[in-house]
Design a protein around this motif. Sequence first.
Motif, PDB file in Angstrom:
ATOM      1  N   PRO A  63       1.154  -1.527   0.005  1.00 34.65           N
ATOM      2  CA  PRO A  63      -0.443  -0.266   0.192  1.00 34.65           C
ATOM      3  C   PRO A  63       1.040   1.238  -0.024  1.00 34.65           C
ATOM      4  O   PRO A  63       0.306   2.395  -0.549  1.00 34.65           O
ATOM      5  CB  PRO A  63      -0.838   0.243   0.976  1.00 34.65           C
ATOM      6  CG  PRO A  63      -1.409  -1.506   1.451  1.00 34.65           C
ATOM      7  CD  PRO A  63       0.224  -2.079   0.746  1.00 34.65           C
ATOM      8  N   ARG A  64       2.395   0.931   0.707  1.00 35.36           N
ATOM      9  CA  ARG A  64       1.954   2.507   0.483  1.00 35.36           C
ATOM     10  C   ARG A  64       3.576   2.530  -0.898  1.00 35.36           C
ATOM     11  O   ARG A  64       3.666   3.505  -1.066  1.00 35.36           O
ATOM     12  CB  ARG A  64       4.021   1.993   1.707  1.00 35.36           C
ATOM     13  CG  ARG A  64       5.011   3.294   1.725  1.00 35.36           C
ATOM     14  CD  ARG A  64       5.892   3.474   2.673  1.00 35.36           C
ATOM     15  NE  ARG A  64       6.824   4.109   3.259  1.00 35.36           N
ATOM     16  CZ  ARG A  64       8.203   4.120   2.285  1.00 35.36           C
ATOM     17  NH1 ARG A  64       8.510   3.555   2.146  1.00 35.36           N
ATOM     18  NH2 ARG A  64       8.602   5.790   2.592  1.00 35.36           N
ATOM     19  N   LEU A  65       3.901   1.610  -1.229  1.00 36.50           N
ATOM     20  CA  LEU A  65       3.734   1.823  -3.341  1.00 36.50           C
ATOM     21  C   LEU A  65       3.172   1.852  -3.427  1.00 36.50           C
ATOM     22  O   LEU A  65       3.688   2.843  -4.666  1.00 36.50           O
ATOM     23  CB  LEU A  65       4.621   0.555  -3.325  1.00 36.50           C
ATOM     24  CG  LEU A  65       5.209  -0.030  -5.133  1.00 36.50           C
ATOM     25  CD1 LEU A  65       6.638   1.418  -5.052  1.00 36.50           C
ATOM     26  CD2 LEU A  65       5.477  -0.952  -5.007  1.00 36.50           C
ATOM     27  N   ALA A  66       1.900   1.757  -3.416  1.00 32.49           N
ATOM     28  CA  ALA A  66       0.471   2.285  -4.309  1.00 32.49           C
ATOM     29  C   ALA A  66       0.628   3.437  -3.882  1.00 32.49           C
ATOM     30  O   ALA A  66       0.988   4.489  -5.370  1.00 32.49           O
ATOM     31  CB  ALA A  66      -0.456   1.273  -4.049  1.00 32.49           C
ATOM     32  N   ARG A  70       1.143   6.478  -6.707  1.00 34.11           N
ATOM     33  CA  ARG A  70      -0.363   7.521  -7.451  1.00 34.11           C
ATOM     34  C   ARG A  70       0.637   8.602  -7.137  1.00 34.11           C
ATOM     35  O   ARG A  70      -0.121   9.695  -8.109  1.00 34.11           O
ATOM     36  CB  ARG A  70      -0.926   7.207  -6.305  1.00 34.11           C
ATOM     37  CG  ARG A  70      -2.130   5.737  -6.807  1.00 34.11           C
ATOM     38  CD  ARG A  70      -3.661   5.781  -6.110  1.00 34.11           C
ATOM     39  NE  ARG A  70      -3.826   4.225  -6.293  1.00 34.11           N
ATOM     40  CZ  ARG A  70      -3.951   3.300  -5.146  1.00 34.11           C
ATOM     41  NH1 ARG A  70      -2.824   3.660  -4.309  1.00 34.11           N
ATOM     42  NH2 ARG A  70      -3.714   2.436  -5.720  1.00 34.11           N
ATOM     43  N   ARG A  71       1.445   9.396  -6.370  1.00 33.78           N
ATOM     44  CA  ARG A  71       1.846  10.594  -6.078  1.00 33.78           C
ATOM     45  C   ARG A  71       2.785  11.270  -6.905  1.00 33.78           C
ATOM     46  O   ARG A  71       2.728  12.349  -7.255  1.00 33.78           O
ATOM     47  CB  ARG A  71       1.900  10.619  -4.642  1.00 33.78           C
ATOM     48  CG  ARG A  71       2.212  12.173  -4.032  1.00 33.78           C
ATOM     49  CD  ARG A  71       3.410  12.136  -2.558  1.00 33.78           C
ATOM     50  NE  ARG A  71       4.722  13.595  -2.813  1.00 33.78           N
ATOM     51  CZ  ARG A  71       4.829  13.587  -1.682  1.00 33.78           C
ATOM     52  NH1 ARG A  71       4.906  12.754  -0.292  1.00 33.78           N
ATOM     53  NH2 ARG A  71       5.216  14.688  -1.236  1.00 33.78           N
ATOM     54  N   TRP A  72       3.622  10.069  -7.495  1.00 32.78           N
ATOM     55  CA  TRP A  72       4.269  10.845  -8.233  1.00 32.78           C
ATOM     56  C   TRP A  72       4.272  10.667  -9.766  1.00 32.78           C
ATOM     57  O   TRP A  72       5.155  10.810 -10.626  1.00 32.78           O
ATOM     58  CB  TRP A  72       5.734   9.731  -7.113  1.00 32.78           C
ATOM     59  CG  TRP A  72       6.453  11.234  -6.673  1.00 32.78           C
ATOM     60  CD1 TRP A  72       6.129   9.913  -5.085  1.00 32.78           C
ATOM     61  CD2 TRP A  72       6.402  11.994  -6.369  1.00 32.78           C
ATOM     62  NE1 TRP A  72       6.691  10.979  -4.423  1.00 32.78           N
ATOM     63  CE2 TRP A  72       7.264  12.533  -4.816  1.00 32.78           C
ATOM     64  CE3 TRP A  72       7.185  13.164  -7.275  1.00 32.78           C
ATOM     65  CZ2 TRP A  72       7.395  13.206  -4.169  1.00 32.78           C
ATOM     66  CZ3 TRP A  72       6.812  14.404  -6.578  1.00 32.78           C
ATOM     67  CH2 TRP A  72       7.530  14.185  -5.363  1.00 32.78           C
ATOM     68  N   GLY A  73       3.704   9.308 -10.100  1.00 33.02           N
ATOM     69  CA  GLY A  73       2.626   9.023 -10.614  1.00 33.02           C
ATOM     70  C   GLY A  73       4.188   8.208 -11.575  1.00 33.02           C
ATOM     71  O   GLY A  73       4.775   7.601 -11.028  1.00 33.02           O
ATOM     72  N   ASP A  74       3.849   8.266 -13.140  1.00 31.92           N
ATOM     73  CA  ASP A  74       4.772   7.069 -14.371  1.00 31.92           C
ATOM     74  C   ASP A  74       6.402   7.751 -14.002  1.00 31.92           C
ATOM     75  O   ASP A  74       6.953   7.207 -13.978  1.00 31.92           O
ATOM     76  CB  ASP A  74       4.426   7.926 -15.790  1.00 31.92           C
ATOM     77  CG  ASP A  74       3.116   7.281 -15.818  1.00 31.92           C
ATOM     78  OD1 ASP A  74       2.885   6.460 -15.132  1.00 31.92           O
ATOM     79  OD2 ASP A  74       2.325   7.563 -16.840  1.00 31.92           O
ATOM     80  N   SER A  75       6.870   9.099 -13.751  1.00 28.21           N
ATOM     81  CA  SER A  75       8.575   9.276 -13.415  1.00 28.21           C
ATOM     82  C   SER A  75       8.812   7.971 -12.275  1.00 28.21           C
ATOM     83  O   SER A  75       9.428   8.359 -12.271  1.00 28.21           O
ATOM     84  CB  SER A  75       8.064  10.899 -13.106  1.00 28.21           C
ATOM     85  OG  SER A  75       7.634  11.108 -12.013  1.00 28.21           O
ATOM     86  N   ARG A  97      -1.610  -4.710  -9.803  1.00 27.14           N
ATOM     87  CA  ARG A  97      -0.434  -4.124 -10.388  1.00 27.14           C
ATOM     88  C   ARG A  97       0.255  -3.864  -9.583  1.00 27.14           C
ATOM     89  O   ARG A  97       1.753  -4.016  -9.752  1.00 27.14           O
ATOM     90  CB  ARG A  97      -1.346  -2.986 -10.532  1.00 27.14           C
ATOM     91  CG  ARG A  97      -0.517  -1.904 -11.380  1.00 27.14           C
ATOM     92  CD  ARG A  97      -1.099  -1.062 -11.817  1.00 27.14           C
ATOM     93  NE  ARG A  97       0.064   0.259 -12.732  1.00 27.14           N
ATOM     94  CZ  ARG A  97      -0.015   1.537 -13.038  1.00 27.14           C
ATOM     95  NH1 ARG A  97      -0.747   2.190 -11.406  1.00 27.14           N
ATOM     96  NH2 ARG A  97       1.478   1.990 -12.862  1.00 27.14           N
ATOM     97  N   TRP A  98      -0.195  -3.665  -7.706  1.00 29.31           N
ATOM     98  CA  TRP A  98       0.964  -3.244  -7.316  1.00 29.31           C
ATOM     99  C   TRP A  98       1.216  -4.175  -6.841  1.00 29.31           C
ATOM    100  O   TRP A  98       2.883  -3.900  -6.423  1.00 29.31           O
ATOM    101  CB  TRP A  98      -0.474  -1.738  -5.950  1.00 29.31           C
ATOM    102  CG  TRP A  98      -0.376  -1.020  -6.607  1.00 29.31           C
ATOM    103  CD1 TRP A  98      -1.719  -0.209  -7.023  1.00 29.31           C
ATOM    104  CD2 TRP A  98       0.338   0.161  -7.560  1.00 29.31           C
ATOM    105  NE1 TRP A  98      -1.502   1.265  -7.620  1.00 29.31           N
ATOM    106  CE2 TRP A  98      -0.661   1.117  -7.680  1.00 29.31           C
ATOM    107  CE3 TRP A  98       1.790   0.478  -7.045  1.00 29.31           C
ATOM    108  CZ2 TRP A  98       0.892   2.268  -8.333  1.00 29.31           C
ATOM    109  CZ3 TRP A  98       2.541   1.448  -7.710  1.00 29.31           C
ATOM    110  CH2 TRP A  98       1.894   2.511  -8.326  1.00 29.31           C
ATOM    111  N   GLU A  99       0.871  -5.339  -6.235  1.00 27.65           N
ATOM    112  CA  GLU A  99       1.606  -6.345  -5.460  1.00 27.65           C
ATOM    113  C   GLU A  99       2.590  -6.450  -6.638  1.00 27.65           C
ATOM    114  O   GLU A  99       3.389  -7.412  -6.165  1.00 27.65           O
ATOM    115  CB  GLU A  99       0.536  -7.326  -5.363  1.00 27.65           C
ATOM    116  CG  GLU A  99      -0.205  -6.972  -3.895  1.00 27.65           C
ATOM    117  CD  GLU A  99      -1.460  -8.693  -4.529  1.00 27.65           C
ATOM    118  OE1 GLU A  99      -1.805  -9.373  -4.866  1.00 27.65           O
ATOM    119  OE2 GLU A  99      -2.083  -8.663  -2.914  1.00 27.65           O
TER     120      GLU A  99
END
Length: 175
Positions: A63-66, A70-75, A97-99
């Motif tokens: 969840p932290r990675l997700a 979401r915050r930093w997006g594609d970069s 996706r996030w797992e």
Amino acid sequence: MPGPEQLTAALAAEIAECVRRFGARPPGAGPPPLAAGPVPERPSAGHAPASVRAVGVDVVDVPRLARLGRRWGDSLLAHLFTEEERRAAQGGSDRYRWESLGGRLAAKEAVKKVLGSQGEAAAWRDLEILKGRHGQPVLALHNGAAVAVEHAGCTHVHLSITHEAQLAVAVAVGV
């Protein structure tokens, strides 16, 4: 949802229960006796047994990675993952996706620990975690990563990835 402390305590309790149920051998006691009957020969693939050079382990809070993604997006994702890794994580639910990305990130960090223990390093995208023919994680090395693995004295890096609750865990073994 339990936090890391509760998961660690639960894992320790589970290991203790397994040791209690199946018995632990005292140090120096050697392996347990084998069952009666012939011991099947291990097929030799024509090469000497590999010795372990280094082991790396990492845990990612999915969840932290997700949230970071979401915050930093594609970069952020483009910095950490190859195009193929990002594509492989698509096509399922948001959770999948996030797992998937969390497992790959944990595997990359575990490989970085294998290399770091031998005085070597590699860039994130030079370590690519793909799926093998049977779904197993496979490490593809690009650019300087192949040289780093060779300089670390490894001929292969084995990977294992698992998911539990909200965690992705990976182990890398350099042989």
